[in-house]
Scaffold this active site. Structure first.
Site, short mmCIF file in Angstrom:
data_model
loop_
_atom_site.label_atom_id
_atom_site.label_comp_id
_atom_site.label_asym_id
_atom_site.label_seq_id
_atom_site.Cartn_x
_atom_site.Cartn_y
_atom_site.Cartn_z
N THR A 1 0.83 -1.21 0.00
CA THR A 1 0.00 0.00 0.00
C THR A 1 0.86 1.26 0.00
N ASP A 2 0.29 2.35 -0.52
CA ASP A 2 1.00 3.63 -0.47
C ASP A 2 1.12 4.15 0.97
N GLU A 3 0.32 3.58 1.89
CA GLU A 3 0.36 4.09 3.27
C GLU A 3 1.71 3.83 3.94
N LYS B 1 -15.27 0.79 4.84
CA LYS B 1 -14.37 1.77 4.22
C LYS B 1 -15.18 2.93 3.64
N TYR C 1 -1.59 -0.30 11.17
CA TYR C 1 -1.80 -1.03 9.89
C TYR C 1 -0.63 -0.79 8.94
N ASP D 1 -11.74 13.30 14.75
CA ASP D 1 -10.79 12.80 13.77
C ASP D 1 -10.23 11.43 14.15
N ARG D 2 -9.80 10.69 13.13
CA ARG D 2 -9.05 9.44 13.33
C ARG D 2 -7.71 9.79 13.99
N ALA E 1 2.30 0.35 9.51
CA ALA E 1 3.58 -0.14 10.05
C ALA E 1 3.69 -1.64 9.82
N LYS F 1 2.27 -3.30 7.37
CA LYS F 1 2.50 -3.50 5.94
C LYS F 1 3.95 -3.16 5.57
N TYR G 1 -14.52 12.15 9.28
CA TYR G 1 -13.53 12.42 10.32
C TYR G 1 -12.95 13.84 10.16
N ASN H 1 -11.97 13.94 1.19
CA ASN H 1 -13.05 13.04 1.62
C ASN H 1 -14.41 13.70 1.44
P1 NAD Z 1 -9.86 -7.10 2.72
O1 NAD Z 1 -9.83 -6.80 4.17
O2 NAD Z 1 -11.10 -6.80 1.93
O3 NAD Z 1 -9.55 -8.64 2.48
C1 NAD Z 1 -8.53 -9.32 3.16
C2 NAD Z 1 -8.73 -10.82 2.97
O4 NAD Z 1 -7.66 -11.49 3.65
C3 NAD Z 1 -10.05 -11.35 3.57
O5 NAD Z 1 -10.69 -12.20 2.65
C4 NAD Z 1 -9.59 -12.11 4.80
O6 NAD Z 1 -10.43 -13.23 5.13
C5 NAD Z 1 -8.18 -12.58 4.37
N1 NAD Z 1 -7.33 -12.85 5.54
C6 NAD Z 1 -7.13 -12.05 6.61
N2 NAD Z 1 -6.31 -12.66 7.49
C7 NAD Z 1 -5.96 -13.86 6.93
C8 NAD Z 1 -5.13 -14.94 7.36
N3 NAD Z 1 -4.49 -14.91 8.55
N4 NAD Z 1 -4.99 -16.02 6.55
C9 NAD Z 1 -5.66 -16.07 5.36
N5 NAD Z 1 -6.46 -15.08 4.92
C10 NAD Z 1 -6.61 -13.99 5.69
O7 NAD Z 1 -8.61 -6.36 2.11
P2 NAD Z 1 -8.44 -5.58 0.72
O8 NAD Z 1 -8.91 -4.20 0.88
O9 NAD Z 1 -8.96 -6.43 -0.37
O10 NAD Z 1 -6.85 -5.53 0.62
C11 NAD Z 1 -6.12 -6.60 0.06
C12 NAD Z 1 -4.64 -6.29 0.11
O11 NAD Z 1 -4.38 -5.11 -0.63
C13 NAD Z 1 -4.11 -6.03 1.51
O12 NAD Z 1 -2.84 -6.60 1.62
C14 NAD Z 1 -4.04 -4.51 1.61
O13 NAD Z 1 -3.02 -4.13 2.49
C15 NAD Z 1 -3.70 -4.15 0.18
N6 NAD Z 1 -4.17 -2.84 -0.27
C16 NAD Z 1 -5.48 -2.47 -0.10
C17 NAD Z 1 -5.92 -1.23 -0.60
C18 NAD Z 1 -7.35 -0.79 -0.48
O14 NAD Z 1 -7.66 0.35 -0.84
N7 NAD Z 1 -8.27 -1.62 -0.02
C19 NAD Z 1 -5.00 -0.39 -1.25
C20 NAD Z 1 -3.67 -0.79 -1.37
C21 NAD Z 1 -3.28 -2.03 -0.89
O1 DAU Z 2 -4.08 4.05 0.58
C1 DAU Z 2 -4.34 2.67 0.54
C2 DAU Z 2 -5.14 2.27 1.76
O2 DAU Z 2 -6.47 2.76 1.57
C3 DAU Z 2 -5.15 0.76 1.99
O3 DAU Z 2 -3.86 0.33 2.27
C4 DAU Z 2 -6.09 0.39 3.14
O4 DAU Z 2 -6.17 -1.02 3.26
C5 DAU Z 2 -7.46 0.94 2.82
O5 DAU Z 2 -8.36 0.66 3.88
C6 DAU Z 2 -7.40 2.45 2.58
O6 DAU Z 2 -7.05 3.16 3.81
P1 DAU Z 2 -7.75 4.54 4.23
O7 DAU Z 2 -7.61 4.71 5.69
O8 DAU Z 2 -7.30 5.65 3.36
O9 DAU Z 2 -9.28 4.18 3.82
P2 DAU Z 2 -10.66 4.44 4.56
O10 DAU Z 2 -11.74 4.10 3.58
O11 DAU Z 2 -10.71 3.83 5.90
O12 DAU Z 2 -10.66 6.02 4.76
C7 DAU Z 2 -10.55 6.90 3.62
C8 DAU Z 2 -10.57 8.32 4.15
O13 DAU Z 2 -11.88 8.59 4.67
C9 DAU Z 2 -9.60 8.55 5.30
O14 DAU Z 2 -9.06 9.85 5.19
C10 DAU Z 2 -10.48 8.46 6.54
C11 DAU Z 2 -11.82 8.97 6.05
N1 DAU Z 2 -13.00 8.35 6.71
C12 DAU Z 2 -13.08 7.01 6.77
C13 DAU Z 2 -14.17 6.40 7.40
C14 DAU Z 2 -14.25 4.89 7.48
C15 DAU Z 2 -13.99 9.17 7.22
O15 DAU Z 2 -13.93 10.41 7.14
N2 DAU Z 2 -15.07 8.58 7.83
C16 DAU Z 2 -15.19 7.22 7.95
O16 DAU Z 2 -16.19 6.75 8.55
#
Ligand code: NAD
Ligand code: DAU
Length: 345
Positions: free
Chosen positions: A128-130, A194, A155, A277-278, A157, A159, A212, A254
């Protein structure tokens, strides 16, 4: 020619689920194994359309369970591992960091050991970019692959730690690998904790949307299918040992994101609820994807057409997200937003 075996971890989740579908349909000559332990975020109903296909297999297993993982790798002799399994929600990592270290760090190490053990062709680590931390609001600054790692949440940290382990296995043991670092994804099957799916599902029920802080934090949104294309390209063409950033220059605050969804759904802005805020809330993420573009990747979705398509998907698939909202998610939601004093949400 022998069929290739691809192991996708986390294939019951949001991005992994979309990636499994993409690979099963695009590559009939590959056997795609979806390994997932099915946490709260994993769900297999999304794969009903492929579960009887000859090139799709599901394995229920925990990536931290070393014995099971090593035996599976010895038996199946995977060619590629695409690792997406993770705990992925920042808010959950703030309340309970331990499980993030367990899954994201220890789980990755187990998979690396298993991959080294059978000499996989390549290990693709989806990160992730985080891990880069946050940018300020200067619109000319971007994360590049050379930006130092400065993760701010438990999270990110966890990754970043997994990224470093992947790098170390390449440097020390020569395990062929790529790391991808993507910006925020959105699209079908995004779990409604999310921001985007939370906003859509709450608005469709005429419920308030929690924002937030002041809502000015910026994220760089990428449609999940463009992310899948990127991972496919890196898996096949990525230069061994290299890191690739993935993002499509779709920066939005947001507040802009929530208001865009409100406009499309014709909902009143009175449904916005500003909440505390978060903790450690990163200000801005923005990706420079030049390196991946030079490899041949180009996103197909603009934010405008991607968000429209996503909203239509949530309208057409109400049953899927309503099932999620009716389960243990209720407790999570009340806990998360009561802590923040947002009782009206
Ligand atoms: P998600 O939470 O939707 O899915 C995670 C999956 O992993 C789930 O199906 C869960 O059951 C499985 N899992 C969790 N713990 C496990 C374990 N111990 N053994 C086997 N399976 C397990 O996540 P996502 O949003 O699809 O993200 C997928 C990947 O992409 C992650 O590694 C995340 O860090 C990365 N990523 C996500 C985003 C985003 O915006 N969602 C952006 C950049 C990178
Ligand atoms: O940048 C990639 C990351 O994006 C991934 O690595 C993470 O797995 C994914 O969850 C996502 O992280 P964010 O924290 O950016 O996503 P989230 O949807 O939780 O929040 C997006 C923005 O919205 C963030 O600035 C927090 C804000 N937010 C989020 C929630 C859930 C709110 O303002 N209110 C909310 O209830």
């Amino acid at each position: 020619m022998a069929r290739k075996k691809i192991l996708v971890t986390g294939g019951a989740g949001f991005i992994g689920g979309n990636f499994v579908q993409y690979m099963v349909n695009k590559y009939p000559a590959y056997d795609v194994y979806n390994l997932d332990v099915l946490t709260y975020a994993g769900d297999l109903t999304k794969h009903r359309n492929i579960e009887n296909k000859d090139n799709y297999f599901f394995v229920k297993a925990d990536i931290v369970d070393r014995g099971t993982i090593i035996s599976l790798f010895e038996k199946e002799q995977f060619d590629y591992v695409v690792h997406l399994a993770a705990e992925s929600h920042v808010d959950r990592s703030i309340t309970d960091p331990g499980v993030f270290v367990r899954t994201n760090v220890l789980g990755t190490q187990v998979l690396l050991d298993a991959s080294k053990h059978i000499n996989v062709t390549k290990f693709v680590h989806v990160s992730t970019d985080e891990v880069y931390g946050e940018l300020d609001f200067d619109p000319t600054t971007f994360f590049t692959e050379d930006t130092p790692l400065q993760p701010n949440s438990p999270y990110s940290a966890s990754k970043a730690s997994s990224d470093l382990l992947v790098r170390a296995y390449y440097e020390t043991y020569g395990l062929p690998m790529n790391i991808t670092r993507c910006s925020n994804n959105y699209g079908p099957y995004h779990f409604p904790e999310k921001l985007i799916p939370l906003t859509i599902s709450r608005l469709l029920n005429d419920e308030k949307v929690p924002i937030y802080g002041d809502g000015k934090n910026i994220r760089d949104w990428l449609h999940v299918w463009d992310h899948c294309k990127a991972v496919d390209l890196v898996m096949h063409e990525g230069r061994e040992g290299e890191i690739y950033n993935v993002g499509g220059h779709n920066e939005r605050t947001n507040l802009e994101v929530v208001k865009t969804i409100m406009t499309i759904l014709s909902k009143s802005e009175d449904l916005i609820e500003f909440v505390p805020d978060r903790l450690g809330h990163d200000k801005r993420y923005a990706i420079d994807p030049t390196k991946l573009e030079n490899l041949g990747w180009k996103p197909t979705y603009t934010f405008e057409n991607g968000i429209g398509q996503t909203i239509l998907w949530y309208l057409d698939n109400k049953q899927w997200w309503e099932n999620i909202l009716s389960g243990e998610y209720q407790d999570y939601f009340i806990n998360q937003y009561t802590i923040k004093n947002a009782k009206n949400c």
